[in-house]
Design a protein around this motif. Structure first.
Motif, PDB file in Angstrom:
ATOM      1  N   LYS A  49       0.805  -1.224   0.000  1.00 30.01           N
ATOM      2  CA  LYS A  49       0.000   0.000   0.000  1.00 30.01           C
ATOM      3  C   LYS A  49       0.840   1.278   0.000  1.00 30.01           C
ATOM      4  N   ASN A  50       2.160   1.140  -0.159  1.00 28.70           N
ATOM      5  CA  ASN A  50       3.033   2.305  -0.284  1.00 28.70           C
ATOM      6  C   ASN A  50       3.955   2.042  -1.473  1.00 28.70           C
ATOM      7  N   LEU A  51       3.609   2.617  -2.608  1.00 26.37           N
ATOM      8  CA  LEU A  51       4.180   2.186  -3.875  1.00 26.37           C
ATOM      9  C   LEU A  51       4.995   3.263  -4.587  1.00 26.37           C
ATOM     10  N   PHE A  52       6.053   2.805  -5.241  1.00 26.36           N
ATOM     11  CA  PHE A  52       6.906   3.675  -6.046  1.00 26.36           C
ATOM     12  C   PHE A  52       6.684   3.311  -7.505  1.00 26.36           C
ATOM     13  N   MET A  70      -1.423   6.086 -13.222  1.00 21.65           N
ATOM     14  CA  MET A  70      -1.260   4.972 -12.293  1.00 21.65           C
ATOM     15  C   MET A  70      -1.379   5.466 -10.852  1.00 21.65           C
ATOM     16  N   ALA A  71      -0.773   6.614 -10.577  1.00 17.00           N
ATOM     17  CA  ALA A  71      -0.827   7.178  -9.229  1.00 17.00           C
ATOM     18  C   ALA A  71      -2.263   7.510  -8.825  1.00 17.00           C
ATOM     19  N   ALA A 114       6.906  -1.416  -2.047  1.00 21.79           N
ATOM     20  CA  ALA A 114       6.930  -2.103  -3.339  1.00 21.79           C
ATOM     21  C   ALA A 114       7.196  -1.114  -4.464  1.00 21.79           C
ATOM     22  N   ILE A 115       7.721  -1.645  -5.558  1.00 26.91           N
ATOM     23  CA  ILE A 115       7.997  -0.851  -6.750  1.00 26.91           C
ATOM     24  C   ILE A 115       7.165  -1.408  -7.901  1.00 26.91           C
ATOM     25  N   ILE A 116       6.501  -0.529  -8.627  1.00 26.89           N
ATOM     26  CA  ILE A 116       5.744  -0.940  -9.813  1.00 26.89           C
ATOM     27  C   ILE A 116       6.418  -0.324 -11.034  1.00 26.89           C
ATOM     28  N   GLU A 180      13.587  -7.439  -2.863  1.00 26.41           N
ATOM     29  CA  GLU A 180      13.960  -7.075  -4.234  1.00 26.41           C
ATOM     30  C   GLU A 180      13.477  -8.116  -5.252  1.00 26.41           C
ATOM     31  N   LYS A 181      12.558  -8.977  -4.859  1.00 29.20           N
ATOM     32  CA  LYS A 181      12.057 -10.035  -5.740  1.00 29.20           C
ATOM     33  C   LYS A 181      10.804  -9.598  -6.496  1.00 29.20           C
ATOM     34  N   LEU A 182      10.640 -10.176  -7.684  1.00 34.18           N
ATOM     35  CA  LEU A 182       9.426  -9.953  -8.465  1.00 34.18           C
ATOM     36  C   LEU A 182       8.281 -10.724  -7.817  1.00 34.18           C
ATOM     37  N   VAL A 183       7.209 -10.016  -7.491  1.00 33.71           N
ATOM     38  CA  VAL A 183       6.062 -10.626  -6.817  1.00 33.71           C
ATOM     39  C   VAL A 183       4.904 -10.861  -7.784  1.00 33.71           C
ATOM     40  N   TRP A 184       4.712  -9.911  -8.705  1.00 33.44           N
ATOM     41  CA  TRP A 184       3.575  -9.996  -9.636  1.00 33.44           C
ATOM     42  C   TRP A 184       3.982  -9.389 -10.969  1.00 33.44           C
TER      43      TRP A 184
END
Length: 226
Positions: A49-52, A70-71, A114-116, A180-184
Motif C-alpha cells: 500500500k506504499n508504492l513507487f 497509475m498514481a 513495493a515498486i511498480i 527485491e524479488k518480483l512478486v507480480w
C-alpha cells in the motif's frame, strides 16, 4: 415472389442493423485488456500500500502521463504513491543512471514497500482492408430510375479502404522493496490508442483493478473509473 422479396428486404435491413449495432458496441469496448498475469506463489502473503511508480522509456511526457494515471488509480484504492518523475532528475539516462544502492535508498526514503514498473515491450502494426458499406436493400428504390439511382448510387460509390491497426504491448511488474524479488507481473495490450491521456487512464484502471483482484495491492476503495 413479392413475399420472398419483402422477406429478403426485411432480412437485409435486420442484418444491416445487427452489423451496425455490433460495430457500435465494438467501438465502445475498452482498447486495453490484460492478456496474462503471474504471481509468485512462494512470496510472502501480503498486500502493498506504499508504492513507487516507475514508467520506463525515453519520452518524458509519456512517462509522466502514465505515472500520473497509475498514481491516481492507486491513490483511489487508498494506497500512498511516489512517482519516479517527481524524484529522479528529468535528464537521467542510462549513462547517468543511479546505481543499485542509490536506487534502493530512494525507494526507502520514500517509505515504499513495493515498486511498480511499466514498460513498453513491443509494438505491432497490421494493415487490413475495411469493406465498403454497400448493402442490397432495394425497397422503394425500384419505383423509377431516379429513385433507384438516388438511393443506391451513394452505396455503389462508397468504396472500402485500408487502415493500419497499431497494438502496443506493455508489461507491468511489482517488486518487493525488502527482498527485491518480483512478486507480480502482468502483460496487457492496447489497440489503436488515439489519445495518450485517455489510453493511460484506461490502462491504469484496468491494471490496478487486476492487481487488487489478484491480492497484491491493498484496497480500501475501488479504483477510479473515468
Amino acid at each position: 415472389m413479392i413475399k420472398n422479396y419483402v422477406l429478403s428486404s426485411v432480412g437485409t435491413r435486420c442484418l444491416t442493423l445487427f452489423i451496425s449495432t455490433a460495430l457500435l458496441f465494438s467501438a465502445c469496448s475498452p482498447a486495453t485488456k490484460v492478456t496474462a498475469t503471474w504471481k509468485d506463489k512462494d512470496a510472502e502473503a501480503k498486500t502493498y500500500k506504499n508504492l513507487f511508480i516507475v514508467a520506463l522509456g525515453k519520452n518524458l511526457a509519456y512517462k509522466k502521463t502514465i505515472e500520473d494515471k497509475m498514481a491516481t488509480s492507486l491513490t483511489n484504492t487508498g494506497a500512498k504513491v511516489t512517482e519516479s518523475t517527481n524524484v529522479f532528475p528529468p535528464d537521467m539516462t542510462k549513462d547517468k543512471a543511479l546505481d543499485r544502492e542509490q536506487l534502493l535508498q530512494k525507494f526507502k526514503e520514500a517509505g515504499c514497500d513495493a515498486i511498480i514498473s511499466v514498460a513498453l515491450v513491443n509494438k505491432d502494426s497490421e494493415t487490413r482492408y475495411v469493406p465498403g458499406t454497400t448493402a442490397y436493400a432495394p425497397g422503394g428504390y425500384y419505383g423509377n430510375f431516379w429513385g433507384y439511382y438516388g438511393g443506391m448510387g451513394p452505396a455503389m460509390y462508397d468504396p472500402g479502404y485500408y487502415t493500419t491497426d497499431k497494438t502496443y504491448y506493455l508489461e507491468t511488474n511489482l517488486y518487493d522493496v525488502n527482498t527485491e524479488k518480483l512478486v507480480w507481473s502482468g502483460q496487457s495490450e492496447t489497440l489503436n490508442p488515439d489519445n495518450i491521456d485517455k489510453a493511460a487512464t484506461e490502462f491504469a484502471n484496468i491494471i490496478v483493478t487486476k492487481m487488487v483482484s489478484d491480492g497484491v495491492i491493498h484496497s480500501s476503495a475501488s479504483p477510479a473509473k473515468k
